[in-house]
Design a protein around this motif. Structure first.
Motif, PDB file in Angstrom:
ATOM      1  N   SER A 207       0.863  -1.391   0.033  1.00 39.66           N
ATOM      2  CA  SER A 207      -0.001  -0.013   0.014  1.00 39.66           C
ATOM      3  C   SER A 207       0.970   1.275   0.029  1.00 39.66           C
ATOM      4  O   SER A 207       1.986   1.362   0.703  1.00 39.66           O
ATOM      5  CB  SER A 207      -0.711  -0.021   1.258  1.00 39.66           C
ATOM      6  OG  SER A 207      -1.695  -1.020   1.352  1.00 39.66           O
ATOM      7  N   PRO A 208       0.465   2.348  -0.626  1.00 42.20           N
ATOM      8  CA  PRO A 208       1.261   3.231  -0.713  1.00 42.20           C
ATOM      9  C   PRO A 208       1.380   4.017   0.816  1.00 42.20           C
ATOM     10  O   PRO A 208       0.528   4.084   1.290  1.00 42.20           O
ATOM     11  CB  PRO A 208       0.369   4.346  -1.601  1.00 42.20           C
ATOM     12  CG  PRO A 208      -0.915   3.876  -1.594  1.00 42.20           C
ATOM     13  CD  PRO A 208      -0.699   2.493  -1.584  1.00 42.20           C
TER      14      PRO A 208
ATOM     15  N   ILE B 278       6.251   8.608  -4.718  1.00 45.99           N
ATOM     16  CA  ILE B 278       5.610   7.697  -3.621  1.00 45.99           C
ATOM     17  C   ILE B 278       5.907   6.156  -3.964  1.00 45.99           C
ATOM     18  O   ILE B 278       6.072   5.668  -2.883  1.00 45.99           O
ATOM     19  CB  ILE B 278       4.180   7.956  -3.714  1.00 45.99           C
ATOM     20  CG1 ILE B 278       4.009   9.527  -2.959  1.00 45.99           C
ATOM     21  CG2 ILE B 278       3.371   7.119  -2.869  1.00 45.99           C
ATOM     22  CD1 ILE B 278       2.633  10.061  -2.868  1.00 45.99           C
ATOM     23  N   ALA B 279       5.884   5.620  -5.154  1.00 39.71           N
ATOM     24  CA  ALA B 279       6.149   4.453  -5.324  1.00 39.71           C
ATOM     25  C   ALA B 279       7.430   4.137  -5.032  1.00 39.71           C
ATOM     26  O   ALA B 279       7.466   2.913  -4.294  1.00 39.71           O
ATOM     27  CB  ALA B 279       6.017   4.196  -6.938  1.00 39.71           C
TER      28      ALA B 279
ATOM     29  N   ALA C  33       3.764  10.724  -8.030  1.00 35.86           N
ATOM     30  CA  ALA C  33       3.345   9.319  -7.999  1.00 35.86           C
ATOM     31  C   ALA C  33       4.489   8.311  -8.223  1.00 35.86           C
ATOM     32  O   ALA C  33       4.716   7.540  -7.389  1.00 35.86           O
ATOM     33  CB  ALA C  33       2.526   9.052  -9.295  1.00 35.86           C
TER      34      ALA C  33
ATOM     35  N   TRP D  49       2.740   2.009  -9.890  1.00 32.93           N
ATOM     36  CA  TRP D  49       1.472   1.892  -9.232  1.00 32.93           C
ATOM     37  C   TRP D  49       0.593   0.901  -9.907  1.00 32.93           C
ATOM     38  O   TRP D  49       0.600   0.845 -11.208  1.00 32.93           O
ATOM     39  CB  TRP D  49       0.608   3.197  -9.274  1.00 32.93           C
ATOM     40  CG  TRP D  49       1.195   4.010  -8.481  1.00 32.93           C
ATOM     41  CD1 TRP D  49       2.465   4.935  -8.588  1.00 32.93           C
ATOM     42  CD2 TRP D  49       0.755   4.556  -7.049  1.00 32.93           C
ATOM     43  NE1 TRP D  49       2.423   5.774  -7.466  1.00 32.93           N
ATOM     44  CE2 TRP D  49       1.312   5.511  -6.520  1.00 32.93           C
ATOM     45  CE3 TRP D  49      -0.569   4.100  -6.630  1.00 32.93           C
ATOM     46  CZ2 TRP D  49       1.065   5.937  -5.471  1.00 32.93           C
ATOM     47  CZ3 TRP D  49      -0.915   4.819  -5.350  1.00 32.93           C
ATOM     48  CH2 TRP D  49      -0.349   6.113  -4.854  1.00 32.93           C
TER      49      TRP D  49
ATOM     50  N   TYR E 263      -3.979   3.607  -8.760  1.00 27.40           N
ATOM     51  CA  TYR E 263      -3.607   4.991  -8.912  1.00 27.40           C
ATOM     52  C   TYR E 263      -4.728   5.873  -8.967  1.00 27.40           C
ATOM     53  O   TYR E 263      -4.845   6.884  -8.456  1.00 27.40           O
ATOM     54  CB  TYR E 263      -2.420   4.976  -9.840  1.00 27.40           C
ATOM     55  CG  TYR E 263      -1.988   6.368 -10.101  1.00 27.40           C
ATOM     56  CD1 TYR E 263      -1.314   7.191  -9.047  1.00 27.40           C
ATOM     57  CD2 TYR E 263      -2.219   7.195 -11.072  1.00 27.40           C
ATOM     58  CE1 TYR E 263      -0.869   8.311  -9.035  1.00 27.40           C
ATOM     59  CE2 TYR E 263      -1.811   8.619 -11.040  1.00 27.40           C
ATOM     60  CZ  TYR E 263      -1.124   9.100 -10.107  1.00 27.40           C
ATOM     61  OH  TYR E 263      -0.598  10.391 -10.507  1.00 27.40           O
TER      62      TYR E 263
ATOM     63  N   TYR F  75       5.253   9.225   4.228  1.00 30.74           N
ATOM     64  CA  TYR F  75       5.763  10.026   3.301  1.00 30.74           C
ATOM     65  C   TYR F  75       5.489  11.517   3.595  1.00 30.74           C
ATOM     66  O   TYR F  75       4.496  12.073   3.521  1.00 30.74           O
ATOM     67  CB  TYR F  75       4.984   9.929   1.696  1.00 30.74           C
ATOM     68  CG  TYR F  75       5.718  10.438   0.511  1.00 30.74           C
ATOM     69  CD1 TYR F  75       6.835  10.176  -0.097  1.00 30.74           C
ATOM     70  CD2 TYR F  75       5.143  11.831   0.197  1.00 30.74           C
ATOM     71  CE1 TYR F  75       7.242  10.766  -1.259  1.00 30.74           C
ATOM     72  CE2 TYR F  75       5.578  12.479  -0.885  1.00 30.74           C
ATOM     73  CZ  TYR F  75       6.796  11.837  -1.588  1.00 30.74           C
ATOM     74  OH  TYR F  75       7.345  12.502  -2.502  1.00 30.74           O
TER      75      TYR F  75
ATOM     76  N   THR G 151       7.626   4.144  -1.451  1.00 27.22           N
ATOM     77  CA  THR G 151       7.231   2.912  -0.589  1.00 27.22           C
ATOM     78  C   THR G 151       7.929   1.539  -0.568  1.00 27.22           C
ATOM     79  O   THR G 151       8.107   1.060   0.313  1.00 27.22           O
ATOM     80  CB  THR G 151       5.560   2.768  -1.224  1.00 27.22           C
ATOM     81  OG1 THR G 151       4.697   3.917  -1.076  1.00 27.22           O
ATOM     82  CG2 THR G 151       4.942   1.557  -0.650  1.00 27.22           C
TER      83      THR G 151
ATOM     84  N   ILE H 195       2.362  -0.912  -6.258  1.00 23.82           N
ATOM     85  CA  ILE H 195       1.801  -0.287  -5.271  1.00 23.82           C
ATOM     86  C   ILE H 195       0.327  -0.209  -5.378  1.00 23.82           C
ATOM     87  O   ILE H 195      -0.235   0.051  -6.633  1.00 23.82           O
ATOM     88  CB  ILE H 195       2.167   1.295  -5.555  1.00 23.82           C
ATOM     89  CG1 ILE H 195       3.678   1.514  -5.251  1.00 23.82           C
ATOM     90  CG2 ILE H 195       1.648   2.047  -4.221  1.00 23.82           C
ATOM     91  CD1 ILE H 195       4.428   0.746  -4.304  1.00 23.82           C
TER      92      ILE H 195
ATOM     93  N   TRP I 295      -6.212   6.536  -5.771  1.00 24.01           N
ATOM     94  CA  TRP I 295      -5.584   7.362  -4.957  1.00 24.01           C
ATOM     95  C   TRP I 295      -5.713   8.819  -5.557  1.00 24.01           C
ATOM     96  O   TRP I 295      -5.794   9.717  -4.582  1.00 24.01           O
ATOM     97  CB  TRP I 295      -4.232   6.821  -4.932  1.00 24.01           C
ATOM     98  CG  TRP I 295      -3.212   7.505  -4.024  1.00 24.01           C
ATOM     99  CD1 TRP I 295      -3.110   6.952  -2.761  1.00 24.01           C
ATOM    100  CD2 TRP I 295      -2.412   8.584  -4.377  1.00 24.01           C
ATOM    101  NE1 TRP I 295      -2.028   7.941  -2.231  1.00 24.01           N
ATOM    102  CE2 TRP I 295      -1.557   8.758  -3.129  1.00 24.01           C
ATOM    103  CE3 TRP I 295      -2.358   9.417  -5.370  1.00 24.01           C
ATOM    104  CZ2 TRP I 295      -0.982   9.962  -2.935  1.00 24.01           C
ATOM    105  CZ3 TRP I 295      -1.299  10.374  -5.103  1.00 24.01           C
ATOM    106  CH2 TRP I 295      -0.512  10.581  -4.158  1.00 24.01           C
TER     107      TRP I 295
END
Ligand code: PML
Ligand code: MG
Ligand code: MG
Ligand code: MG
Length: 252
Positions: free
Chosen positions: A76-77, A175-176, A172, A151, A156, A211, A179, A251, A159
């Motif tokens: 999960s992100p 964050i990927a 994006a 993602w 995505y 994050y 994570t 993700i 999200w």
């Protein structure tokens, strides 16, 4: 999860020749996708390489590799929070506060800030021991290139709907990556700010804190930046690197 073959795509672009010949790093990108997505992913990566504020690339390397979908991890992100700061000095102080809360030592924080503030040609991440602050990898400017993460497309879109302010591909991708790094066994935390002279926001990432975006970690026009991963003392570094570079992560 689909059993269709998956492909990893990696792009790196430089100016003044290839990276290994001393060229200046312009841009890098990593995607993961199915066969029928490859063409679109390649054009996205080429666009990223060719329209970059670090300069005009004259070397672009694109690698496409089939990967085993069975080995894919689904994560999960990281949850996102934002710290508004007035300038880079306050931003770096805020980063230090967050890193301290994660038990990163003063020495390691100092080394990371000094390193990221002075390098302007780092392609991948640097690994620092979270206690001693010593550099643990021997990759030089090449660093550790985290790849094979992306993602899940539906996830995505969902999200993005929930986070309408964070719609950019840059966020994006960050964050990927953050994570995957946060969940890699051995990671204590990550500190990142972009090496793009026009982009001053960066983050502290970790499993515990999520994050944490910090609106300014450098001043406009500065080419410095990159990523530092703070690693738990005693981590088996070659395994850690293989995980970051090779294990596919969705993700989702
Ligand atoms: C990069 O562009 O290389 C990293 C960007 C990190 C911050 C992205 C954000 O959350 O705004
Ligand atoms: Mg960049
Ligand atoms: Mg990247
Ligand atoms: Mg980079």
């Amino acid at each position: 999860m689909s059993k269709e073959p998956l492909y990893s795509l990696r792009m790196r672009a430089a100016q003044g020749g290839a990276h290994e010949e001393g060229g200046l790093h312009i841009s890098g990108g990593e995607r993961l996708g199915f066969r029928d997505e490859i063409e679109a992913l390649v054009s996205g990566l080429l666009r990223k390489a060719l329209q970059h504020s670090r300069g005009d690339a004259d070397f672009i390397n694109l690698t496409i590799e089939k990967v085993e979908p069975a080995s894919c991890r689904v994560l999960s992100p990281l949850p996102v929070s934002t710290y508004e700061v007035a300038d880079a000095e306050e931003g770096r102080r805020q980063a230090a506060v967050l890193l301290r809360e994660l038990s990163v030592s003063e020495q390691a924080i100092r080394n990371a800030l000094c390193l990221l503030g002075s390098v302007n040609n780092l392609r991948g991440a640097v690994l620092l021991d979270s206690r001693s602050g010593e550099r643990l990898d021997t990759r030089g400017e090449r660093g550790i290139r985290v790849s094979r993460m992306d993602w899940d497309r539906e996830r995505y879109l969902y999200w993005q709907n929930q986070h309408p302010l964070f719609g950019s591909p840059r966020i994006a991708e960050a964050i990927a990556l953050a994570t995957k790094v946060a969940y890699a066994p051995g990671t204590v935390a990550e500190l990142c700010w972009s090496d793009d002279p026009e982009y001053v926001t960066g983050y502290v990432g970790s499993r515990r804190s999520g994050y944490c975006r910090i609106t300014r970690l450098k001043e406009q026009g500065d080419f410095s930046g990159g990523r530092v991963f703070f690693v738990e003392p005693g981590t088996f570094i070659s395994e850690y690197i293989v995980h970051l570079e090779r294990t596919p992560v969705w993700i989702g």
